[in-house]
Structure formats: structure tokens, C-alpha cells
Scaffold this motif. Sequence first.
Motif, short mmCIF file in Angstrom:
data_model
loop_
_atom_site.label_atom_id
_atom_site.label_comp_id
_atom_site.label_asym_id
_atom_site.label_seq_id
_atom_site.Cartn_x
_atom_site.Cartn_y
_atom_site.Cartn_z
N VAL B 106 0.86 -1.19 0.00
CA VAL B 106 0.00 0.00 0.00
C VAL B 106 0.89 1.24 0.00
O VAL B 106 0.66 2.21 -0.73
N THR B 109 2.61 1.97 -3.47
CA THR B 109 1.72 2.35 -4.57
C THR B 109 1.03 3.69 -4.32
O THR B 109 0.40 4.23 -5.23
N THR B 110 1.15 4.22 -3.10
CA THR B 110 0.43 5.47 -2.80
C THR B 110 1.38 6.62 -2.49
O THR B 110 0.96 7.62 -1.92
N TYR B 113 0.23 10.09 -3.41
CA TYR B 113 -0.94 10.55 -2.66
C TYR B 113 -0.59 10.87 -1.21
O TYR B 113 -0.99 11.90 -0.68
N THR B 114 0.20 9.98 -0.57
CA THR B 114 0.62 10.29 0.80
C THR B 114 1.49 11.54 0.78
O THR B 114 1.43 12.35 1.70
#
Lengths: 263, 233
Positions: B106, B109-110, B113-114
Amino acid sequence: MNLKLLVWRQKGPQAPGRMVEYPAPDVSPDMSFLEMLDVVNEGLIRKGEDPIAFDSDCREGICGMCSLVVNGVPHGPDRAATVCQLHMRRFHDGETIVVEPWRAAAFPVVKDLIVDRSAFDRIVAAGGYNTVKAGGAPDGNSILIPKDQAEQAMDAAQCIGCGACVAACKNASAALFVSAKVQHLASVPQGQPERYRRVRAMIAQLDREGFGSCSNEGECEAVCPKQIPIANIAAMNRDYVRAMMPGPLALALGGITEAFEDD
Amino acid sequence: MKLRIEAFLSSTGTKVVIALTGLALYAFLFVHLAGNMMFFAGQDKFNAYSHYLISNPLIYPVEIGLALIFVLHLVRAVGNFHKNQRARPVPYHAQVPVRHTSRKSVASTTMIYTGVLILVFVGIHLFHFKFGPELHVNDAAGQPTDVKDLHGLMVTQFSNPLMVLFYVVSMLVVGTHLWHGSWSALQSLGAGNVASTPRLVSTARIVTLVLMAGFVLVPILIFAFYRGAGGTP
């Protein structure tokens, strides 16, 4: 076994493609995946339809020609194997199998499941060789190479250039392929004279081809039929830093990364 | 050797820049956490420390440098994200994580966004403690002095359970980013080999967990033991 296939069909590089469903009846579990496609194609030809175009050559896992994404994984569910070595016993009766080509801007679709991987050839042509007068074959053991270095070079040289690393990467990055080609020569004495020129030229060509950058996830390593580890990418980055950065920065980074070296 | 500009613009060079700036910000977090821990040394000591920090003329170049590193990290990462998106114009009909030896998570892949969430958090955080409402330490005569009562401000802020929740959730986001970012930066800079990379990954993750545990503990401990004390526990 009776299966359903959901296959990407695309008439040519410029034509729009779409997923098309085909029945695959009476499939033997002993067939390889490509043999199953051959049988489906024979049925299509008998019906006067265009057979599904896909790449294959040796069909024994060493040439790197076959290139199918099966159910969302390049080369399918088996580890350390190309899709030609995948057998139908891995699937169950009634299953729908999704078959797609490698997807990357740098690998344009030629037709259906065939992609143009000549970007890899151009990267190798940019520096993945030794500029030497070949002459006759050298005497055995005339250049002594420590066993661990020879092993490292051979492990990297196992890369068959199939492009599964690019297909698996969320960024369509070719970092694993290029790092294998860089490392296989950087690990032996014969590769030293052009070592830093090579890494620079190959990465420059890699960028010209439109591949993405490496996020260090390791999906490439996990699908690689030759299990090339992403530690090769670290080694390539190390050489790139040494080749490209001004002296003090390269020295500092070289020193820092050297500290994490085991050998 | 002369500096080649492509060194910082190529795919590998971009990752080197993102890694270097990322590690610099990671190092800053340790300094930040050490400062946070001063809170528990007591009100006077903590306020004296924070006053010494912000009244030091060196603070401005350091703050500007930190902001530049932050912006550089962000700009290069966003540019890189867009370039990576263009590298696969036609998406897969079905793509599943490969698992096996892959470290896809997670967190990995983020990252983009984080990263954006962290930008928003940093803005809110600076408003809470740097550019927001101020408390001042009173002198013996009860008049406010130049010295900010950061200790009192922290107690006031973290007496609010919603504020504690906001900071804990924000730290989870930061921690997720660093779970992948910490070791990925080392790999981008060229650290590790077949034998040492797994150790490098676990070490980076353990250090990240310790760091984030420290940041999460501060608001929770203040809420648990200093709540409502109005700055004078």
C-alpha cells in the motif's frame, strides 16, 4: 478442460484494440499455454477468422520471445518461468483467462499480443558491449576472474530480454533489464574500460525510449523468468552516480553506498 | 569531473535527487523529534530551548534551505509521476500484484498521494505551531515577555481529542510514505546488494517505526498526562 479466453485483439499499431472473448473447449491439462493458443487459432482459421497473433520461438524458456500477460501477471502465475513453460494444469475447468500484451509506450503493439521490443536492442546498441578487436578466441584462464565476480556476471547475463520487467512495473520502467546488461559487463575485468561511459549511454537511451523510472517495488524481480534481483538496479545507480556526479558528491555517495556492500 | 546537468534530469538522476532530498527531510525529522522530546524536560527548559532556536539568526537560512529541499522533492516527484504515467498510456484490463519476492505494498503504490497529504499536513501543522495563535511566557510582574510559551500552546492544542486524532492519523500517513520511501531512497542511491538489501530494507523500516512511534507518542502523552493543565502542569 473447457475454458474461456478474454484476449486483446488489435489489427495494427494504429488501430484501436479491444478485449474479445473466445471459447477454448477440450483443452488438455498437459498442453502448454502456447499450445492451447495454437489449438484455439486452428479453430479460428477453420472458421475463416483471423488467428490471434502472439510471439514465440524456442518454447523452452530460453529465448525471451514469448510475452503474454496472463490473468494480470506477465508470463502468468508460475515463478521463474516464461509463459511458454506455463501449463494448462495451472488453471481450472470453466475458468476465464485474461490474455494481454506487454503494455508500455516504449513497446508499441504490432498486432494483437505481439509488441515491438526493439527499444531493448537500441539500449544495448547504445553501450551494452565491449569495443574490442575480437580476434581469435582467447586462451582459457588468460584473464583470471574471482569466482564471486564471475557468478555475479553470469547471474546478470541470464537476462533473456523478454521485457516482463517492463510489463510488470507500474511505471513501465526498464531499470531491471538495463541494470542486468550493465552489471553483467561491470562485474568482469573486460567490462571495466568502458564501464562508466556504458552506464551513462545506456541510461540516456533508456530515457529516449520513453520508459518510466524505477520505484524500487520489485514487481520486475518477482516476474523475471531468470529471477534477476533488483540489487542490480542499486549497482547500476551506484555506477551512474560515479559516472555523472561531480567528484565530491560521487565520492561521498560512493563511500556511503560502499558501506552497505557485503563483499 | 565536470557536473553534467543530465545527471539530475535523467530517470536515474531524478530518482537520485528525490532520494537525496527525501533522506535530508528524513534526517530533519530526527532533529524535530529530539526537539519534541524536550517538551518532557519541563515548561521552562522547553520554552527556553524553543526561544533559543527561533531567536537564533541561523534559523532563517536553515528554514529556507529546508523549504527548498521540500519543494525540490515535491516538484521532481510530481514531474516523475507524470512521466511514469505517460510510459503506460493503455492500462491493463486486469493487473494483479505479483507477490513472490516483490515489495509492492500500500505504501509503495500510494507515494504520490501520501506525499500530497503530507504537504497539506505540513501547512496545517505550521499554522498550528508556527504562524497560528501565540502564547507568551509572563514575567514576574505578570506582563507577557518575548518568549513564546510553546509548552503551553502544545498542551492547549493537544487537550483537544480531535487534535490528537488529527496528528496521530497524519503520522500514520507520514509513516506510510516513509515505510517505502526510507529504503527506496537508499536503493536509488545505489546502496545494497543481493545479500545486504533485505537487511537494508528491514533496518530502514525499523528505524521508521521507531521515529513514527516517537511522533505519535508526543500528542498522546500530552493528552493523557497534561490535558487541561493550561500550560502549567
